[in-house]
Design an enzyme around this catalytic site. Structure first.
Site, PDB file in Angstrom:
ATOM      1  N   GLU A   1      -2.724   9.247   7.815  1.00  0.00           N
ATOM      2  CA  GLU A   1      -1.807   9.300   7.830  1.00  0.00           C
ATOM      3  C   GLU A   1      -1.150   9.606   9.472  1.00  0.00           C
ATOM      4  O   GLU A   1       0.321   9.034   9.757  1.00  0.00           O
ATOM      5  CB  GLU A   1      -0.441   9.212   7.035  1.00  0.00           C
ATOM      6  CG  GLU A   1      -1.268   8.137   5.981  1.00  0.00           C
ATOM      7  CD  GLU A   1       0.027   7.050   5.968  1.00  0.00           C
ATOM      8  OE1 GLU A   1       0.712   7.109   6.799  1.00  0.00           O
ATOM      9  OE2 GLU A   1      -0.158   6.654   5.145  1.00  0.00           O
TER      10      GLU A   1
ATOM     11  N   CYS B   1      -4.888  -2.084  -1.414  1.00  0.00           N
ATOM     12  CA  CYS B   1      -4.722  -0.865  -1.729  1.00  0.00           C
ATOM     13  C   CYS B   1      -5.806   0.147  -2.509  1.00  0.00           C
ATOM     14  O   CYS B   1      -5.675  -0.417  -4.095  1.00  0.00           O
ATOM     15  CB  CYS B   1      -3.656  -0.089  -1.820  1.00  0.00           C
ATOM     16  SG  CYS B   1      -3.738   2.105  -3.285  1.00  0.00           S
ATOM     17  N   ASN B   2      -6.667   0.319  -2.519  1.00  0.00           N
ATOM     18  CA  ASN B   2      -7.863   0.588  -3.435  1.00  0.00           C
ATOM     19  C   ASN B   2      -7.102   1.217  -4.902  1.00  0.00           C
ATOM     20  O   ASN B   2      -8.106   0.357  -5.676  1.00  0.00           O
ATOM     21  CB  ASN B   2      -9.144   1.532  -2.831  1.00  0.00           C
ATOM     22  CG  ASN B   2      -9.763   0.056  -1.996  1.00  0.00           C
ATOM     23  OD1 ASN B   2     -10.970  -0.293  -2.409  1.00  0.00           O
ATOM     24  ND2 ASN B   2      -9.743   0.405  -0.652  1.00  0.00           N
ATOM     25  N   THR B   3      -6.488   2.189  -4.057  1.00  0.00           N
ATOM     26  CA  THR B   3      -6.266   2.861  -5.825  1.00  0.00           C
ATOM     27  C   THR B   3      -5.647   1.832  -6.725  1.00  0.00           C
ATOM     28  O   THR B   3      -5.588   1.635  -8.125  1.00  0.00           O
ATOM     29  CB  THR B   3      -5.010   4.119  -5.132  1.00  0.00           C
ATOM     30  OG1 THR B   3      -5.978   4.879  -4.157  1.00  0.00           O
ATOM     31  CG2 THR B   3      -5.570   4.928  -5.927  1.00  0.00           C
TER      32      THR B   3
ATOM     33  N   HIS C   1      -7.000   3.273   3.800  1.00  0.00           N
ATOM     34  CA  HIS C   1      -7.047   4.016   5.455  1.00  0.00           C
ATOM     35  C   HIS C   1      -8.101   4.230   5.631  1.00  0.00           C
ATOM     36  O   HIS C   1      -8.394   4.812   7.004  1.00  0.00           O
ATOM     37  CB  HIS C   1      -6.283   5.254   4.698  1.00  0.00           C
ATOM     38  CG  HIS C   1      -5.059   4.984   4.101  1.00  0.00           C
ATOM     39  ND1 HIS C   1      -4.447   4.638   3.026  1.00  0.00           N
ATOM     40  CD2 HIS C   1      -4.033   5.981   4.824  1.00  0.00           C
ATOM     41  CE1 HIS C   1      -2.692   4.513   3.357  1.00  0.00           C
ATOM     42  NE2 HIS C   1      -3.017   5.463   4.332  1.00  0.00           N
TER      43      HIS C   1
ATOM     44  N   TYR D   1      -0.589   7.902  -3.400  1.00  0.00           N
ATOM     45  CA  TYR D   1      -1.096   7.139  -4.123  1.00  0.00           C
ATOM     46  C   TYR D   1      -1.996   8.398  -4.968  1.00  0.00           C
ATOM     47  O   TYR D   1      -2.588   7.789  -6.158  1.00  0.00           O
ATOM     48  CB  TYR D   1      -1.189   5.391  -4.361  1.00  0.00           C
ATOM     49  CG  TYR D   1      -0.046   5.030  -4.497  1.00  0.00           C
ATOM     50  CD1 TYR D   1       1.700   5.590  -4.213  1.00  0.00           C
ATOM     51  CD2 TYR D   1      -0.305   3.795  -4.205  1.00  0.00           C
ATOM     52  CE1 TYR D   1       2.503   4.876  -4.021  1.00  0.00           C
ATOM     53  CE2 TYR D   1       0.869   2.803  -4.187  1.00  0.00           C
ATOM     54  CZ  TYR D   1       1.691   3.870  -4.321  1.00  0.00           C
ATOM     55  OH  TYR D   1       3.368   2.770  -4.053  1.00  0.00           O
ATOM     56  N   GLY D   2      -3.093   8.047  -4.053  1.00  0.00           N
ATOM     57  CA  GLY D   2      -4.982   8.795  -4.601  1.00  0.00           C
ATOM     58  C   GLY D   2      -4.427   9.751  -5.522  1.00  0.00           C
ATOM     59  O   GLY D   2      -5.643  10.067  -6.003  1.00  0.00           O
TER      60      GLY D   2
ATOM     61  N   CYS E   1     -10.841   2.937   0.701  1.00  0.00           N
ATOM     62  CA  CYS E   1      -9.663   2.581   0.270  1.00  0.00           C
ATOM     63  C   CYS E   1      -9.301   2.175   2.043  1.00  0.00           C
ATOM     64  O   CYS E   1     -10.201   2.202   3.135  1.00  0.00           O
ATOM     65  CB  CYS E   1      -9.731   4.875   1.216  1.00  0.00           C
ATOM     66  SG  CYS E   1      -8.031   5.334   0.730  1.00  0.00           S
TER      67      CYS E   1
ATOM     68  N   ASP F   1       1.457  -1.302   0.197  1.00  0.00           N
ATOM     69  CA  ASP F   1       0.162   0.006  -0.197  1.00  0.00           C
ATOM     70  C   ASP F   1       0.983   0.904  -0.353  1.00  0.00           C
ATOM     71  O   ASP F   1       2.214   1.064   0.095  1.00  0.00           O
ATOM     72  CB  ASP F   1      -1.383  -0.224   1.314  1.00  0.00           C
ATOM     73  CG  ASP F   1      -1.471   1.483   1.361  1.00  0.00           C
ATOM     74  OD1 ASP F   1      -2.351   1.903   0.319  1.00  0.00           O
ATOM     75  OD2 ASP F   1      -2.100   1.961   2.340  1.00  0.00           O
ATOM     76  N   SER F   2       0.043   2.514  -0.287  1.00  0.00           N
ATOM     77  CA  SER F   2       0.890   2.965   0.022  1.00  0.00           C
ATOM     78  C   SER F   2       1.706   4.003   1.417  1.00  0.00           C
ATOM     79  O   SER F   2       2.405   4.659   1.535  1.00  0.00           O
ATOM     80  CB  SER F   2       0.206   4.685  -0.176  1.00  0.00           C
ATOM     81  OG  SER F   2      -0.697   4.712   0.318  1.00  0.00           O
TER      82      SER F   2
HETATM   83  N1  DGL Z   1      -4.822   3.315   0.688  1.00  0.00           N
HETATM   84  C1  DGL Z   1      -4.638   3.541  -0.365  1.00  0.00           C
HETATM   85  C2  DGL Z   1      -6.361   3.158  -1.096  1.00  0.00           C
HETATM   86  O1  DGL Z   1      -6.654   2.434  -0.523  1.00  0.00           O
HETATM   87  C3  DGL Z   1      -4.733   4.914  -0.870  1.00  0.00           C
HETATM   88  C4  DGL Z   1      -4.860   6.169  -0.138  1.00  0.00           C
HETATM   89  C5  DGL Z   1      -3.461   6.834  -1.431  1.00  0.00           C
HETATM   90  O2  DGL Z   1      -2.204   6.919  -0.892  1.00  0.00           O
HETATM   91  O3  DGL Z   1      -4.115   8.331  -1.467  1.00  0.00           O
HETATM   92  O4  DGL Z   1      -7.041   3.528  -2.546  1.00  0.00           O
END
Ligand code: DGL
Length: 298
Positions: free
Chosen positions: A177, A97-99, A215, A66-67, A213, A34-35
C-alpha cells in the site's frame, strides 16, 4: 437486507459459478473488489485476457487491511462491495482478494444467485497442484487467509496427499500500500518471512509458492530471488483470468475492435489509491474514471 450472521462460514471451499455466464449484451461488465490496490493485479490479468470487457473496480481503502479482521466482518464488507458492484451494472463478480475469497465466497454466491461470482483461491490452488513436482506447496497470505485454511483445503481436495504449509506475511500488505514492492525494505521484509521456510535444509521445503494475497504480486521478483529459481511462483490472478476468459467470448470481428472501459472506486483517499494503484495495474488510472464512494455502514 441480508443477515450475514445467518450465513455459514464452515464450508469455505465453494468455487462453483452460480451460473455459467452468457453475456447479456455485447460487452460483458465485470466487477472486482479488494481492500485496496492489490486487486488491481487481478484487473490487470483480466484486462490482458479479456480486453473487450468493461470493468468496475472497488477498493475498500477506508477499511484495509482485511487480513487482520474476523471472518464475519469480511463477509459483511464483501456483501456490501458486491451489492455496490451489481447496482453499478456488474453482471459478474470477481473477488480480487484472497482473504475475502477464503471466507466470503460462499456467502456472496448465495446472496446473489443470478450473478456469476468467482474468487481467486480455487484457481491458485489448481495451478499449484499442476506445478508441483515434489507434492510440497507453500502458500503466503494474510492472517485471515492462513487461519481459514482455504488454500490447504482446496489443494488437498484437488490433489490428496499434497503437503501444504501456509504462512502469514501481513507486513507485505502495508508495504504494497506504500508502493514499496521492489526495494531494500521489501527484500528485508520478504527475507524475514521466507528465508526460514526456504533455507537449504528446511524440513518442508516446497517447490511451489502461491502468492496467496493479491497485494503480493508485485513482490514476485524480490521473492523469486529469495526462494531461488527452482521454486515455481504461482499468482492466482493470472490463473483465474485464463480460466475465466472462455466465459466471455465475443465474435472475433467484435473482439478485434473493442477495448473495454474501466471505472475505479475507493472508499477513502481515491487519489492516493490511484497513485499507488497504477503500479499494480501497470497503466495510468485516468482521474475522470475515479470516484470516492461510501459502502453501507462504512
Ligand atoms: N489483497 C487482499 C488479499 O488478497 C487483502 C489484503 C488485506 O487487506 O489484508 O488477501
Amino acid at each position: 437486507m441480508l443477515d450475514v450472521h445467518t450465513i455459514s462460514l464452515t464450508d469455505m471451499q465453494g468455487h462453483a459459478c452460480n451460473s455459467e455466464l452468457t453475456p447479456k449484451n455485447d460487452s460483458p461488465c465485470i466487477g472486482l473488489f479488494d481492500s485496496g490496490v492489490g486487486g488491481l493485479s487481478v484487473l490487470r490479468a483480466l484486462q490482458h485476457e479479456i480486453p473487450w470487457a468493461d470493468y468496475i473496480y472497488c477498493g475498500d481503502t477506508a477499511r484495509l487491511p482485511y487480513g487482520k479482521r474476523k471472518p464475519e466482518t469480511i463477509v459483511e464488507y464483501s456483501m456490501q462491495a458486491s451489492r455496490f458492484l451489481i447496482e453499478s451494472g456488474a453482471e459478474s463478480i470477481v473477488i480480487a482478494c484472497n482473504t475475502a475469497s477464503s471466507v466470503a465466497l460462499n456467502a456472496v454466491q448465495q446472496a446473489f444467485p443470478e450473478t456469476m461470482v468467482r474468487g481467486v483461491v480455487e484457481a491458485g490452488a489448481r495451478a499449484a497442484t499442476n506445478a508441483t513436482r515434489s507434492g510440497k506447496i507453500a502458500v503466503i497470505g494474510t492472517e485471515c487467509t492462513v487461519a481459514s485454511q482455504a488454500y490447504d483445503k482446496a489443494i488437498t481436495r484437488l490433489a490428496p496427499g499434497t503437503k501444504v504449509r501456509s504462512y502469514a506475511c501481513p507486513f507485505l500488505v502495508s508495504l504494497a500500500e506504500e508502493g514499496w514492492t521492489d526495494c531494500d525494505i521489501a527484500t528485508l521484509a520478504a527475507r524475514k518471512y521466507l528465508e526460514p521456510l526456504f533455507a537449504k535444509f528446511a524440513p518442508h521445503k516446497a517447490d511451489c509458492l502461491v502468492l496467496g494475497c493479491t497485494h503480493f504480486s508485485k513482490f514476485a521478483n524480490v521473492i523469486q530471488d529469495i526462494v531461488g529459481p527452482e521454486v515455481a511462483l504461482i499468482d492466482p490472478a493470472d490463473c483465474l483470468a485464463k480460466e475465466l476468459a472462455p466465459n466471455f467470448r465475443l465474435p472475433a470481428e467484435e473482439k478485434s475492435h473493442r477495448t473495454g472501459t474501466a471505472s475505479f472506486h475507493a472508499t477513502d483517499a481515491p487519489l492516493r489509491f490511484a497513485r499507488v494503484g497504477e503500479l499494480f495495474l501497470e497503466t495510468p488510472i485516468p482521474r475522470e474514471s475515479l470516484k470516492q464512494i461510501t459502502l453501507d455502514n462504512q
